[in-house]
Design an enzyme around this catalytic site. Structure first.
Site, PDB file in Angstrom:
ATOM      1  N   LYS A  13      11.001 -36.753  66.303  1.00 41.63           N
ATOM      2  CA  LYS A  13       9.819 -37.578  66.547  1.00 41.63           C
ATOM      3  C   LYS A  13      10.267 -38.990  66.913  1.00 41.63           C
ATOM      4  O   LYS A  13      11.140 -39.561  66.268  1.00 41.63           O
ATOM      5  CB  LYS A  13       8.913 -37.612  65.314  1.00 41.63           C
ATOM      6  N   TYR A  87      18.172 -42.536  41.855  1.00 44.74           N
ATOM      7  CA  TYR A  87      18.551 -41.128  41.960  1.00 44.74           C
ATOM      8  C   TYR A  87      19.993 -41.003  41.489  1.00 44.74           C
ATOM      9  O   TYR A  87      20.832 -41.840  41.819  1.00 44.74           O
ATOM     10  CB  TYR A  87      18.426 -40.703  43.425  1.00 44.74           C
ATOM     11  N   GLY A  94      17.847 -37.154  50.918  1.00 42.00           N
ATOM     12  CA  GLY A  94      17.496 -37.119  52.338  1.00 42.00           C
ATOM     13  C   GLY A  94      16.916 -38.434  52.826  1.00 42.00           C
ATOM     14  O   GLY A  94      16.073 -39.038  52.155  1.00 42.00           O
ATOM     15  N   ASP A  96      14.886 -38.862  55.164  1.00 39.53           N
ATOM     16  CA  ASP A  96      13.454 -38.715  55.410  1.00 39.53           C
ATOM     17  C   ASP A  96      12.659 -38.929  54.127  1.00 39.53           C
ATOM     18  O   ASP A  96      11.571 -39.522  54.139  1.00 39.53           O
ATOM     19  CB  ASP A  96      13.140 -37.352  56.021  1.00 39.53           C
ATOM     20  N   ASP A 117       5.945 -34.017  51.143  1.00 37.84           N
ATOM     21  CA  ASP A 117       6.364 -33.894  52.541  1.00 37.84           C
ATOM     22  C   ASP A 117       6.554 -32.405  52.841  1.00 37.84           C
ATOM     23  O   ASP A 117       7.523 -31.775  52.407  1.00 37.84           O
ATOM     24  CB  ASP A 117       7.667 -34.655  52.779  1.00 37.84           C
ATOM     25  N   THR A 172       0.167  -5.029  54.516  1.00 41.13           N
ATOM     26  CA  THR A 172       1.391  -5.754  54.163  1.00 41.13           C
ATOM     27  C   THR A 172       1.424  -7.149  54.776  1.00 41.13           C
ATOM     28  O   THR A 172       1.791  -8.127  54.116  1.00 41.13           O
ATOM     29  CB  THR A 172       2.631  -4.955  54.614  1.00 41.13           C
TER      30      THR A 172
END
Length: 246
Positions: A13, A87, A94, A96, A117, A172
């Site tokens: 993007k 973290y 990531g 993102d 996300d 199924t």
């Protein structure tokens, strides 16, 4: 103008931002083709750019961006951020997810934020009101779940994702689709309900390629406390670019 490039697992993007929070134009590509991307943005007076990738770093694209503007930020784990990352393994987080957290906190810096996300994987991330990323969870995305049922079994077919599925499958294919979609919606709903009950006024945002699918299937009660923003990661990258340009 700012140029933002977000290379994900399935698409690339590209957005152009002027002096507002919403992008002026967004392009989507199937691959990070430098010539194709440069041709799309050639009519915009770009003065700064940020390039983020969750896959392999594309040196050709970065080189073209470096020639386009000297104010190029390549998003990485050492990029200065307006939030603090709490973290345990920041190098594995990531980019993102980082960008989404930045965008959510920048939009409402006085509130705790919870970001869903929904892309190739579904990530659930939490940012405190004072701008600390506190971690989150990862689970398979819709398409990944459908593909895994086909890949890891001998007799189950590959089913395409759809919002048209029954409450109970009568064959199924409909059983697979209903099982996967009901599971994803129930999972997202449980997270939203749990965190919004703990934190009144929680800023809940759903983003990613499947964000509209999930948001539209929420109950009216949960839609009232959440909002959908498919461009959240692009906005977060733009926030990071601005932060590094000051």
């Amino acid at each position: 103008m700012n140029l933002v490039i977000d290379e994900g697992n399935t698409t690339v993007k590209v957005a152009v931002f002027d002096a507002c929070e919403e992008p002026e134009r967004v392009f989507t590509f199937k691959s990070p083709d430098a010539a194709e991307i440069m041709a799309a943005v050639c009519d915009y007076p770009v003065t700064a750019a940020i390039y983020s990738s969750v896959t392999a770093y594309d040196a050709s694209l970065a080189e073209r961006l470096g020639r386009l503007t000297s104010r190029l930020t390549v998003m990485g784990h050492d990029t200065p951020l307006p939030i603090k990352i709490k973290y345990a393994t920041p190098a594995t987080l990531g980019v993102d997810r980082i960008a989404g957290a930045v965008a959510a906190w920048s939009a409402r810096p006085g509130s705790d934020s919870f970001i869903i996300d929904a892309g190739t994987a579904i990530t659930y991330d939490y940012v405190s009101s004072d701008g600390e990323y506190l971690g989150g969870n990862i689970s398979p995305g819709i398409t990944m779940r459908l593909k895994s049922l086909n890949h890891y079994t001998a007799g189950l077919p590959l089913v395409s994702k759809s919002t048209d599925y029954p409450e109970r499958g009568d064959d199924t294919r409909s059983a697979i689709l209903s099982g996967v979609m009901t599971g994803v919606i129930s999972e997202a709903s449980a997270y939203i309900r749990r965190y919004s009950n703990k934190t009144p006024g929680l800023n809940v945002i759903i983003t990613g390629g499947d964000s509209r699918i999930i948001f539209d299937k929420l109950t009216p009660e949960l839609r009232a406390v959440a909002r959908e923003d498919a461009l959240l990661v692009l906005k977060g990258l733009n926030n990071i670019l601005i932060y590094n340009s000051i």
